[in-house]
Design an enzyme around this catalytic site. Structure first.
Site, PDB file in Angstrom:
ATOM      1  N   LYS A  70      58.028   0.787   5.831  1.00  0.00           N
ATOM      2  CA  LYS A  70      57.565   1.331   7.115  1.00  0.00           C
ATOM      3  C   LYS A  70      56.276   0.659   7.601  1.00  0.00           C
ATOM      4  CE  LYS A  70      59.507   5.964   6.543  1.00  0.00           C
ATOM      5  NZ  LYS A  70      59.191   7.399   6.604  1.00  0.00           N
ATOM      6  N   ASP A 106      58.686  10.823  13.021  1.00  0.00           N
ATOM      7  CA  ASP A 106      58.540  11.960  12.097  1.00  0.00           C
ATOM      8  C   ASP A 106      57.860  13.155  12.771  1.00  0.00           C
ATOM      9  OD1 ASP A 106      59.751  10.852   9.918  1.00  0.00           O
ATOM     10  OD2 ASP A 106      57.881  10.269   8.901  1.00  0.00           O
TER      11      ASP A 106
HETATM   12  P1  NAP Z   1      52.338   9.569   0.293  1.00  0.00           P
HETATM   13  O1  NAP Z   1      51.872   8.718   1.419  1.00  0.00           O
HETATM   14  O2  NAP Z   1      52.612   8.962  -1.031  1.00  0.00           O
HETATM   15  O3  NAP Z   1      51.244  10.744   0.126  1.00  0.00           O
HETATM   16  C1  NAP Z   1      51.370  11.646  -0.923  1.00  0.00           C
HETATM   17  C2  NAP Z   1      50.441  12.835  -0.705  1.00  0.00           C
HETATM   18  O4  NAP Z   1      50.693  13.776  -1.771  1.00  0.00           O
HETATM   19  C3  NAP Z   1      48.956  12.489  -0.762  1.00  0.00           C
HETATM   20  O5  NAP Z   1      48.256  13.344   0.114  1.00  0.00           O
HETATM   21  C4  NAP Z   1      48.627  12.804  -2.220  1.00  0.00           C
HETATM   22  O6  NAP Z   1      47.262  13.132  -2.435  1.00  0.00           O
HETATM   23  C5  NAP Z   1      49.472  14.025  -2.438  1.00  0.00           C
HETATM   24  N1  NAP Z   1      49.720  14.277  -3.848  1.00  0.00           N
HETATM   25  C6  NAP Z   1      50.505  13.556  -4.687  1.00  0.00           C
HETATM   26  N2  NAP Z   1      50.484  14.100  -5.927  1.00  0.00           N
HETATM   27  C7  NAP Z   1      49.666  15.186  -5.867  1.00  0.00           C
HETATM   28  C8  NAP Z   1      49.239  16.161  -6.803  1.00  0.00           C
HETATM   29  N3  NAP Z   1      49.673  16.137  -8.067  1.00  0.00           N
HETATM   30  N4  NAP Z   1      48.405  17.151  -6.387  1.00  0.00           N
HETATM   31  C9  NAP Z   1      47.992  17.195  -5.099  1.00  0.00           C
HETATM   32  N5  NAP Z   1      48.346  16.292  -4.147  1.00  0.00           N
HETATM   33  C10 NAP Z   1      49.180  15.298  -4.541  1.00  0.00           C
HETATM   34  O7  NAP Z   1      53.695  10.341   0.681  1.00  0.00           O
HETATM   35  P2  NAP Z   1      54.188  10.696   2.151  1.00  0.00           P
HETATM   36  O8  NAP Z   1      54.948   9.540   2.701  1.00  0.00           O
HETATM   37  O9  NAP Z   1      53.041  11.238   2.900  1.00  0.00           O
HETATM   38  O10 NAP Z   1      55.280  11.845   1.889  1.00  0.00           O
HETATM   39  C11 NAP Z   1      54.899  13.152   1.472  1.00  0.00           C
HETATM   40  C12 NAP Z   1      56.152  14.013   1.337  1.00  0.00           C
HETATM   41  O11 NAP Z   1      56.713  14.260   2.634  1.00  0.00           O
HETATM   42  C13 NAP Z   1      57.252  13.344   0.505  1.00  0.00           C
HETATM   43  O12 NAP Z   1      57.782  14.329  -0.364  1.00  0.00           O
HETATM   44  C14 NAP Z   1      58.275  12.927   1.532  1.00  0.00           C
HETATM   45  O13 NAP Z   1      59.575  12.921   1.005  1.00  0.00           O
HETATM   46  C15 NAP Z   1      58.125  14.036   2.570  1.00  0.00           C
HETATM   47  N6  NAP Z   1      58.586  13.642   3.921  1.00  0.00           N
HETATM   48  C16 NAP Z   1      59.621  14.343   4.456  1.00  0.00           C
HETATM   49  C17 NAP Z   1      60.075  14.006   5.720  1.00  0.00           C
HETATM   50  C18 NAP Z   1      61.229  14.768   6.331  1.00  0.00           C
HETATM   51  O14 NAP Z   1      61.815  14.283   7.303  1.00  0.00           O
HETATM   52  N7  NAP Z   1      61.549  15.946   5.836  1.00  0.00           N
HETATM   53  C19 NAP Z   1      59.484  12.948   6.436  1.00  0.00           C
HETATM   54  C20 NAP Z   1      58.409  12.259   5.855  1.00  0.00           C
HETATM   55  C21 NAP Z   1      57.985  12.617   4.579  1.00  0.00           C
HETATM   56  P3  NAP Z   1      46.162  11.959  -2.752  1.00  0.00           P
HETATM   57  O15 NAP Z   1      45.781  11.392  -1.418  1.00  0.00           O
HETATM   58  O16 NAP Z   1      45.060  12.690  -3.427  1.00  0.00           O
HETATM   59  O17 NAP Z   1      46.847  10.969  -3.650  1.00  0.00           O
END
Ligand code: NAP
Length: 279
Positions: A70, A106
């Site tokens: 992306k 999104d």
């Molecule tokens: P990302 O960029 O990897 O960000 C991950 C986030 O989770 C960061 O804020 C990270 O905090 C936090 N995190 C990870 N492990 C953690 C823990 N053990 N304790 C507390 N915080 C933790 O991922 P993303 O792309 O934003 O996606 C996030 C989620 O949204 C995913 O599960 C994805 O599948 C979902 N999503 C769903 C849709 C949909 O259409 N339904 C669309 C987009 C995304 P730090 O900054 O401290 O590392």
């Protein structure tokens, strides 16, 4: 309008075999009587840019982009929307007047899903947990939809601060409505609480401060599954009267991509129900 030659669309990623996008977009096309062929493209990591260029050179109509490309799609697009610029990522590509355009759908998908759930962001106090790509993608649409307050809390608070600073620079009118903090900074009462982390709830995963859910508040998990997610279960135990997972967002962001490519937004109810039954 049915055309003899199908419009060619695809989703590109690595891996890609799991993607539900072909099923979703074929259902949209069928519902609107459009002739669309939508496939999965597995791109090797170094080949992404060349694969995208080949796709459009061969007359491709629209391309969805998923993990891990992306950000590279954003870099490749000659034109991108403000929401895509804040996210630094696009999930939807198309050609217009010979130039590659990119958008991140999104956030619009989330706003559509919240409205479907009778949780219109307008005037609401919204707490977002997480400061990754998903949060970046949804902030501008939530604020444009009229969120009264939007607080981002994150395990690494500096990432939340960084996003708020970038957004305040890019769109200063939103700054007064933004707040940031650590996972413990949950003070206040919230109408909508969104889990946008990739962590499971629990001792080894997401641990946030106690949340005061307003009457009729919605706890929304961007993750989805066959069962209520741990975040949804925990929210209910903490007093959230309504909970939802992110399957609706998945379908609505696809509908927003489809609308960009074909100028018509498809209905989403049937597809969402079909996917729910398959989980
Ligand atoms: P990302 O960029 O990897 O960000 C991950 C986030 O989770 C960061 O804020 C990270 O905090 C936090 N995190 C990870 N492990 C953690 C823990 N053990 N304790 C507390 N915080 C933790 O991922 P993303 O792309 O934003 O996606 C996030 C989620 O949204 C995913 O599960 C994805 O599948 C979902 N999503 C769903 C849709 C949909 O259409 N339904 C669309 C987009 C995304 P730090 O900054 O401290 O590392």
């Amino acid at each position: 309008m049915n055309t003899p030659t199908p419009a060619h669309c695809a989703v590109i990623g690595h891996p890609i075999a799991h993607s539900l996008s072909p099923q979703i977009h074929h259902a949209f096309a069928h519902s609107l009587g459009l002739n669309v062929h939508y496939e999965r493209i597995l791109s090797e990591i170094p080949d992404f840019e060349r694969t995208v260029q080949d796709f459009f050179a061969r007359g491709g109509h629209g391309l969805n982009v998923t993990v891990p490309f992306k950000e590279r799609a954003f870099a490749l697009a000659a034109h991108s929307s403000p929401r895509a610029r804040l996210a630094g990522a696009v999930n939807t590509l198309w050609m217009a007047e010979g130039q590659l355009h990119g958008c991140n759908t999104d956030g619009e998908g989330l706003v559509y899903d919240l409205k479907r759930l009778h949780a219109d962001p307008k005037g609401q106090r919204i707490l977002i947990i997480g400061a990754g790509g998903a949060t970046r993608g949804v902030l501008i649409p939530l604020l444009e939809a009229g969120a009264q307050t939007l607080k981002i809390i994150n395990r690494t608070p500096a990432r939340a601060t960084q996003i708020a600073e970038e957004l305040s620079t890019q769109q200063p009118q939103f700054a007064p409505r933004l707040a940031v903090g650590s996972l413990q900074d949950t003070q206040g009462q919230w109408d909508i609480v969104i889990n946008a982390t990739s962590a499971s709830l629990g001792t080894a995963g997401l641990q946030h401060g106690a949340i005061d859910y307003a009457p009729n508040a919605l706890a929304y998990d961007m993750v989805y599954g066959a069962q209520p997610t741990p975040f949804m279960q925990h929210a209910q135990a903490q007093g959230a009267q309504r909970v939802a997972d992110g399957l609706g967002m998945l379908v609505e962001q696809a509908a927003s991509s489809f609308a960009i490519w074909f100028g018509q937004r498809p209905g989403t109810t049937t597809v969402r129900q079909q996917l729910r039954a398959q989980l």
